[in-house]
Design a protein around this motif. Structure first.
Motif, PDB file in Angstrom:
ATOM      1  N   SER A 286      45.613  37.232  18.038  1.00 43.91           N
ATOM      2  CA  SER A 286      46.177  37.849  19.306  1.00 43.91           C
ATOM      3  C   SER A 286      47.191  36.768  19.975  1.00 43.91           C
ATOM      4  N   GLN A 287      48.445  36.677  19.246  1.00 40.74           N
ATOM      5  CA  GLN A 287      49.100  35.378  19.933  1.00 40.74           C
ATOM      6  C   GLN A 287      49.802  35.698  20.900  1.00 40.74           C
ATOM      7  N   SER A 288      49.991  37.072  21.459  1.00 41.93           N
ATOM      8  CA  SER A 288      50.620  37.249  22.672  1.00 41.93           C
ATOM      9  C   SER A 288      49.726  37.804  23.706  1.00 41.93           C
ATOM     10  N   ALA A 289      48.518  37.411  23.454  1.00 42.14           N
ATOM     11  CA  ALA A 289      47.637  38.245  24.670  1.00 42.14           C
ATOM     12  C   ALA A 289      47.485  37.268  25.958  1.00 42.14           C
ATOM     13  N   VAL A 290      46.774  38.104  26.797  1.00 42.25           N
ATOM     14  CA  VAL A 290      46.458  37.291  28.045  1.00 42.25           C
ATOM     15  C   VAL A 290      45.020  36.964  27.960  1.00 42.25           C
ATOM     16  N   LEU A 291      44.550  35.758  28.073  1.00 44.63           N
ATOM     17  CA  LEU A 291      43.000  35.345  27.923  1.00 44.63           C
ATOM     18  C   LEU A 291      42.732  35.543  29.449  1.00 44.63           C
ATOM     19  N   LEU A 292      41.513  36.386  29.455  1.00 43.77           N
ATOM     20  CA  LEU A 292      40.909  36.615  30.909  1.00 43.77           C
ATOM     21  C   LEU A 292      39.468  36.057  30.580  1.00 43.77           C
ATOM     22  N   VAL A 293      39.325  34.969  31.618  1.00 37.51           N
ATOM     23  CA  VAL A 293      37.858  34.268  31.237  1.00 37.51           C
ATOM     24  C   VAL A 293      37.038  34.782  32.647  1.00 37.51           C
ATOM     25  N   ALA A 294      35.771  35.149  31.894  1.00 37.75           N
ATOM     26  CA  ALA A 294      34.757  35.664  33.033  1.00 37.75           C
ATOM     27  C   ALA A 294      33.403  34.575  32.853  1.00 37.75           C
ATOM     28  N   SER A 295      33.627  33.884  31.810  1.00 32.26           N
ATOM     29  CA  SER A 295      32.548  33.023  31.460  1.00 32.26           C
ATOM     30  C   SER A 295      32.162  31.989  32.744  1.00 32.26           C
ATOM     31  N   HIS A 296      30.861  31.098  32.518  1.00 31.11           N
ATOM     32  CA  HIS A 296      30.732  30.252  33.901  1.00 31.11           C
ATOM     33  C   HIS A 296      30.777  28.891  33.194  1.00 31.11           C
ATOM     34  N   PRO A 297      31.207  27.865  34.139  1.00 34.50           N
ATOM     35  CA  PRO A 297      31.945  28.099  35.086  1.00 34.50           C
ATOM     36  C   PRO A 297      33.130  28.637  35.045  1.00 34.50           C
ATOM     37  N   VAL A 298      33.841  29.451  35.942  1.00 40.16           N
ATOM     38  CA  VAL A 298      34.955  30.209  35.528  1.00 40.16           C
ATOM     39  C   VAL A 298      36.376  29.177  35.627  1.00 40.16           C
ATOM     40  N   GLU A 299      36.451  28.409  36.765  1.00 38.79           N
ATOM     41  CA  GLU A 299      37.566  27.420  36.791  1.00 38.79           C
ATOM     42  C   GLU A 299      37.383  26.404  35.263  1.00 38.79           C
ATOM     43  N   VAL A 300      36.373  25.953  35.048  1.00 34.99           N
ATOM     44  CA  VAL A 300      36.439  24.961  33.987  1.00 34.99           C
ATOM     45  C   VAL A 300      36.571  25.718  32.731  1.00 34.99           C
ATOM     46  N   MET A 301      36.029  26.720  32.244  1.00 39.20           N
ATOM     47  CA  MET A 301      36.013  27.585  31.199  1.00 39.20           C
ATOM     48  C   MET A 301      37.531  27.997  31.090  1.00 39.20           C
ATOM     49  N   THR A 302      38.295  28.297  32.180  1.00 39.77           N
ATOM     50  CA  THR A 302      39.665  28.698  32.148  1.00 39.77           C
ATOM     51  C   THR A 302      40.358  27.556  31.585  1.00 39.77           C
ATOM     52  N   PHE A 303      40.011  26.578  32.115  1.00 41.62           N
ATOM     53  CA  PHE A 303      40.750  25.295  31.738  1.00 41.62           C
ATOM     54  C   PHE A 303      40.458  25.030  30.327  1.00 41.62           C
ATOM     55  N   VAL A 304      39.573  25.036  29.668  1.00 41.77           N
ATOM     56  CA  VAL A 304      38.933  25.021  28.327  1.00 41.77           C
ATOM     57  C   VAL A 304      39.760  25.763  27.469  1.00 41.77           C
ATOM     58  N   SER A 305      39.834  26.886  28.055  1.00 39.82           N
ATOM     59  CA  SER A 305      40.456  28.095  26.984  1.00 39.82           C
ATOM     60  C   SER A 305      42.077  27.957  27.087  1.00 39.82           C
ATOM     61  N   TRP A 306      42.463  27.476  28.012  1.00 43.84           N
ATOM     62  CA  TRP A 306      43.924  27.070  28.092  1.00 43.84           C
ATOM     63  C   TRP A 306      44.256  25.911  27.074  1.00 43.84           C
ATOM     64  N   LYS A 307      43.407  24.733  27.067  1.00 43.15           N
ATOM     65  CA  LYS A 307      43.571  23.579  26.070  1.00 43.15           C
ATOM     66  C   LYS A 307      43.406  24.018  25.018  1.00 43.15           C
ATOM     67  N   LEU A 308      42.283  24.875  24.646  1.00 48.35           N
ATOM     68  CA  LEU A 308      42.138  25.123  23.258  1.00 48.35           C
ATOM     69  C   LEU A 308      42.944  26.338  22.400  1.00 48.35           C
ATOM     70  N   SER A 309      43.663  27.102  23.237  1.00 44.20           N
ATOM     71  CA  SER A 309      44.412  28.074  22.853  1.00 44.20           C
ATOM     72  C   SER A 309      45.935  27.735  22.826  1.00 44.20           C
ATOM     73  N   SER A 310      46.288  26.548  23.512  1.00 46.11           N
ATOM     74  CA  SER A 310      47.923  26.133  23.451  1.00 46.11           C
ATOM     75  C   SER A 310      48.557  27.290  24.230  1.00 46.11           C
ATOM     76  N   PHE A 311      48.135  28.316  24.688  1.00 46.96           N
ATOM     77  CA  PHE A 311      48.850  29.331  25.230  1.00 46.96           C
ATOM     78  C   PHE A 311      49.737  28.798  26.575  1.00 46.96           C
ATOM     79  N   PRO A 312      50.646  29.368  26.941  1.00 47.34           N
ATOM     80  CA  PRO A 312      51.265  29.157  28.348  1.00 47.34           C
ATOM     81  C   PRO A 312      50.519  29.400  29.378  1.00 47.34           C
ATOM     82  N   LYS A 313      50.422  28.610  30.543  1.00 51.58           N
ATOM     83  CA  LYS A 313      49.496  28.757  31.757  1.00 51.58           C
ATOM     84  C   LYS A 313      49.459  30.122  32.231  1.00 51.58           C
TER      85      LYS A 313
END
Length: 462
Positions: A286-313
């Motif tokens: 899903s290369q055009s998806a919005v990733l919505l992170v609910a895993s804990h801790p949310v702030e850190v795992m959202t950062f991790v998802s951003w880095k691993l996906s290479s999606f725009p912020k």
């Protein structure tokens, strides 16, 4: 290959579980003697580099009555065998990559075995056996003509120069193209209580045309997942295969590692290791998806998802303080009768009790925060909050929510951290961040949160 064990021990000096890793490599060498082992520098998505053990060779595949030797390369992480290897095809210049269910345009290999990796059940030889089985269903490479081979040689040379993490966003998988257009499909990753709560909340709000629940647990359907199958909730599909998520508009991440970590840092690192096998797969499908992170801790795992996906912020956000903000505004309006104040009231900063900051100076707002602290965050409550965010995204409502977003550049924050801030959401994720009032106390608290989160992130291995 004769495995020089002592030399290998020296090379694996920084590996956490060196003896376990060496035993696995012996099994690989015994079963697949054509593989060669070496230490090379691997470049991660964030640009960081690390010397990692890797092995290359061919796996025998029978397809349509013919036999093929498929060249592959596996990189072994220093947390092996508790984290899955990174697997790639290694085509020659005369071979083309057949993008499909288990292979992306860069040759990265995606398999259920990798997604469900769990030591000691999962092994390198078991992984290679599944790789062969999947390649026999769908051959990952094809022979090129001489002119195509020349272009392929240039492409392989280019790929060798860029980091592994960079993604060609123009390259689209041929899987699931029928779902493009106005079809609103979302995927929820994780079939625990929170994942199921998200599915039911989204279904109840009738937000999406289809909801896919990716159950990453081992074995047959259990508990709530089984109940979803028994009672056949409309437009909900349960799957263990990441390809079922193809062309989702929103991917909701609810998984959390249930390992035996001893410290808080170990717990988060376990989640990072878990996400390393998930984010590339959902990003691929899903290369055009919005990733919505609910895993804990949310702030850190959202950062991790951003880095691993290479999606725009803008397309990687966390649930953040959306639930607390909506509760805060409800308390102000309905319990304290302060409707005017509630209009621009937000909880911002870090998610969690005593971390969020009510964005208001009024005494009545302080009273509302005291009431809010007595409210827990049950799975069904977070599920309703997720459905609210998905609704705003899919319907392009341009509604303001307090979500975890990249805070760099806000309030003199210079580090790459995600904090809950009021943002306008639409189909492409964050459309715009709402400008905060210039309150020195608010800025000080946000900077403090950013500092502590950044320090924690620096200790993680992505």
């Amino acid at each position: 290959m004769a495995l020089a064990e002592e030399a290998l021990r020296r090379q694996l000096g920084k590996y956490k579980f060196r003896d376990l890793t060496i035993e696995e490599l012996k099994d690989v060498s015994k079963t697949y003697p054509n593989f060669t082992f070496s230490m090379n520098t691997y470049t991660f998505k964030d640009g960081s580099q690390k010397d990692l053990l890797n092995f290359s060779g061919t796996v025998p595949v029978k397809y349509a009555g013919s036999s093929y030797n498929i060249p592959v390369r596996l990189w072994i992480l220093d947390s092996h065998p508790f984290a899955p290897p990174l697997c790639f095809l290694k085509p020659t210049a005369s071979m083309g990559i057949a993008v499909g269910k288990h292979v992306d345009a860069r040759g990265r290999i995606y398999l259920p075995y990798l997604q469900n990796w769990s030591h000691p059940k999962s092994t390198l030889t078991g992984l290679i056996k599944e790789m062969i089985a999947k390649f026999e269903e769908e051959l990952p490479l094809y022979s090129l003509s001489s002119s195509d081979a020349a272009r392929q040689s240039e492409l392989l040379s280019y790929i060798a120069k860029i980091t592994e993490g960079e993604t060609d966003m123009k390259s689209r998988s041929k899987i699931g193209s029928r779902n493009e257009g106005c079809f609103n499909k979302i995927t929820v990753v994780g079939a625990g209580d929170l994942g199921i709560a998200c599915v039911l909340a989204v279904a109840a709000k009738d937000v999406a045309d289809k909801v896919v629940l990716l159950d990453l647990s081992e074995g047959a359907a259990k508990g709530g997942t089984m109940d979803l199958e028994i009672f056949a909730v409309p437009n909900v599909e349960i799957s263990k295969d990441f390809s079922a998520s193809a062309d989702s508009k929103v991917v909701v991440l609810t998984v959390n590692s249930l390992g035996n970590a001893q410290t808080y840092l170990d717990v988060i690192q376990s989640n990072v290791d878990l996400f390393r096998g998930i984010i590339p797969a959902v990003s691929h499908y899903s290369q055009s998806a919005v990733l919505l992170v609910a895993s804990h801790p949310v702030e850190v795992m959202t950062f991790v998802s951003w880095k691993l996906s290479s999606f725009p912020k803008s397309r990687v956000i966390g649930v953040g303080a959306n639930l607390d903000s909506e509760r805060f505004r409800y308390i102000l309006t309905n319990l304290l009768k302060a409707e005017v104040l509630a209009k621009d009231a937000w909880v911002i900063g870090e998610q969690g009790e005593d971390k969020g900051k009510g964005l208001s100076k009024e005494k009545v707002a302080n009273r509302a925060m005291e009431i809010l602290k007595g409210k827990g965050q049950r799975s069904w409550s977070v599920g309703l909050s997720v459905a609210d965010l998905v609704d705003s995204i899919l319907k392009d409502k341009r509604k303001v929510h307090s979500v975890s977003t990249l805070a760099k550049g806000c309030c003199n924050i210079n580090s790459e951290v995600f904090l809950s801030l009021p943002c306008i959401l639409g189909t492409s994720g964050v459309i715009e961040m709402v400008r905060l009032e210039e309150d020195p106390l608010v800025q000080e608290k946000l900077q403090s949160s950013a500092g502590s989160i950044h320090d924690l992130q620096q200790q993680l291995k992505l």
